[in-house]
Design an enzyme around this catalytic site. Structure first.
Site, PDB file in Angstrom:
ATOM      1  N   LYS A 269       2.946  16.090  28.782  1.00 46.81           N
ATOM      2  CA  LYS A 269       1.522  15.209  29.132  1.00 46.81           C
ATOM      3  C   LYS A 269       0.651  16.969  28.571  1.00 46.81           C
ATOM      4  O   LYS A 269       1.122  17.875  28.166  1.00 46.81           O
ATOM      5  CB  LYS A 269       1.902  15.388  30.941  1.00 46.81           C
ATOM      6  CG  LYS A 269       2.441  14.049  30.868  1.00 46.81           C
ATOM      7  CD  LYS A 269       2.559  13.771  32.208  1.00 46.81           C
ATOM      8  CE  LYS A 269       3.336  12.550  32.367  1.00 46.81           C
ATOM      9  NZ  LYS A 269       2.866  11.060  33.430  1.00 46.81           N
ATOM     10  N   ARG A 304      12.518  11.533  32.561  1.00 44.95           N
ATOM     11  CA  ARG A 304      11.895  10.696  31.563  1.00 44.95           C
ATOM     12  C   ARG A 304      11.719  11.230  30.231  1.00 44.95           C
ATOM     13  O   ARG A 304      10.482  11.800  31.001  1.00 44.95           O
ATOM     14  CB  ARG A 304      11.027   9.468  32.071  1.00 44.95           C
ATOM     15  CG  ARG A 304      10.287   8.361  32.020  1.00 44.95           C
ATOM     16  CD  ARG A 304       9.367   8.159  32.573  1.00 44.95           C
ATOM     17  NE  ARG A 304       8.655   6.304  31.800  1.00 44.95           N
ATOM     18  CZ  ARG A 304       7.279   6.538  30.957  1.00 44.95           C
ATOM     19  NH1 ARG A 304       7.277   7.766  30.319  1.00 44.95           N
ATOM     20  NH2 ARG A 304       7.207   6.355  29.839  1.00 44.95           N
TER      21      ARG A 304
END
Length: 328
Positions: A269, A304
């Site tokens: 991210k 994840r």
């Protein structure tokens, strides 16, 4: 009216009075959080809160929650922020299982900041081949906000539903999941992908996200979804600034108070690149692994990630370091 109190278990490397969520992490003290007050340390918590913090979590799709689990990301999309269109989804599913993924999370709609909604028929067409390829290899999670996509995926063999909207997008999704009897992951997001990063604001991001997830859990259970089939995800990067993300990650163990397994999705991210100096998403595996290790120390069960092999190796080292030496 007395302000609500939130008890964050403070993890410790060895020992501890209690086991956190019946897992690998111990704790003996709490950080007491209240709105408008500085945090303080306490040795005790109410019995009902301690019960939620220590109760072993139910298995997820046959996987026990007594050790960290890797969920491999399969983006059946041309426009995902990290790897959209970079591989054949069916082949990627097989590759991630070989690398160590224990769950495959297959999605056909990008939810990156600024992404637009995908037509239901297109989303279904994208995910079904990957589900068919992956369902014989590992439990498959369908990453969708939409009831019709979830139903098609379940019929094709998906055994977990991962809703990034936390039941806020499609009012029919809860009923589809309840009828299936499958687990549901409820993620927190402020706003929708098109606008969620425009100007996200919170009074207290950790406690606001906690309350929002608790409310989503109540809605799920009211629809007939059992509490022991719910997973929560604080939604790093979904309507949150870098400061919001870091605040949640520093105190992520507070979410064990919801009594569910925690899923964490930080892989590649933007904030990891901004802090770590990695402009390109594929270069953010080291930073992602660093955040994962910190979250494992706080008892987070499901991770994840895109870079499965690197995380599988890292988790093997963590497990070895946490083992008691023979004869000690």
């Amino acid at each position: 009216m007395t302000a609500r109190q939130y008890f964050r278990p403070i993890p410790q490397d060895r020992g501890g009075r209690w086991r956190l969520a019946g897992g690998w992490t111990g704790f003996s003290r709490f950080e007491l959080l209240e709105r408008g007050q500085p945090p303080r340390i306490t040795d005790d918590a109410p019995a009902e809160i301690l019960d939620r913090l220590t109760a072993p979590r139910a298995p997820l799709a046959g996987l026990s929650m007594d050790r960290p689990r890797i969920m491999g990301i399969v983006n059946a999309t041309p426009d995902s922020f990290s790897d959209g269109g970079a591989y054949d989804p069916a082949a990627q599913a097989a590759r991630l299982v070989r690398d160590g993924a224990e769950i495959l999370d297959i999605g056909g709609e990008s939810t990156r900041p600024g992404a637009t909604e995908v037509a239901i028929a297109d989303e279904i067409a994208r995910v079904l081949p990957a589900i068919d390829a992956g369902r014989h290899l590992a439990p498959v999670s369908i990453d969708t906000r939409k009831a019709r996509v979830a139903k098609a995926a379940i019929d094709a063999g998906a055994v977990i539903v991962n809703d990034v909207s936390g039941l806020d997008f499609d009012p029919d999704l809860a009923d589809v999941v309840a009828r299936s009897g499958l687990p549901l992951c409820l993620m927190h997001a402020q706003g929708v992908p098109q606008t969620m990063q425009d100007d996200p604001r919170y009074d207290d991001v950790v406690l606001d996200v906690y309350d929002a997830l608790e409310e989503r859990m109540r809605r799920a259970m009211a629809a007939g979804i059992r509490a022991d089939r719910i997973v929560v995800d604080p939604g790093i990067g979904f309507g949150k600034t870098q400061a919001h993300n870091l605040a949640i990650l520093r105190r992520i163990s507070v979410f064990h108070g919801l009594g569910c397994p925690i899923l964490l999705g930080v892989s590649r991210k933007r904030f990891i690149g901004a802090i770590g100096g990695a402009e390109q998403a594929p270069d953010r595996a080291p930073g992602t692994l660093a955040v994962t290790v910190a979250a494992v120390a706080q008892g987070v069960q499901i991770h994840r990630v895109h870079d499965v092999a690197e995380h599988a190796q890292g988790l093997r080292l963590i497990a070895a370091l946490n083992e008691e030496e023979a004869g000690t």
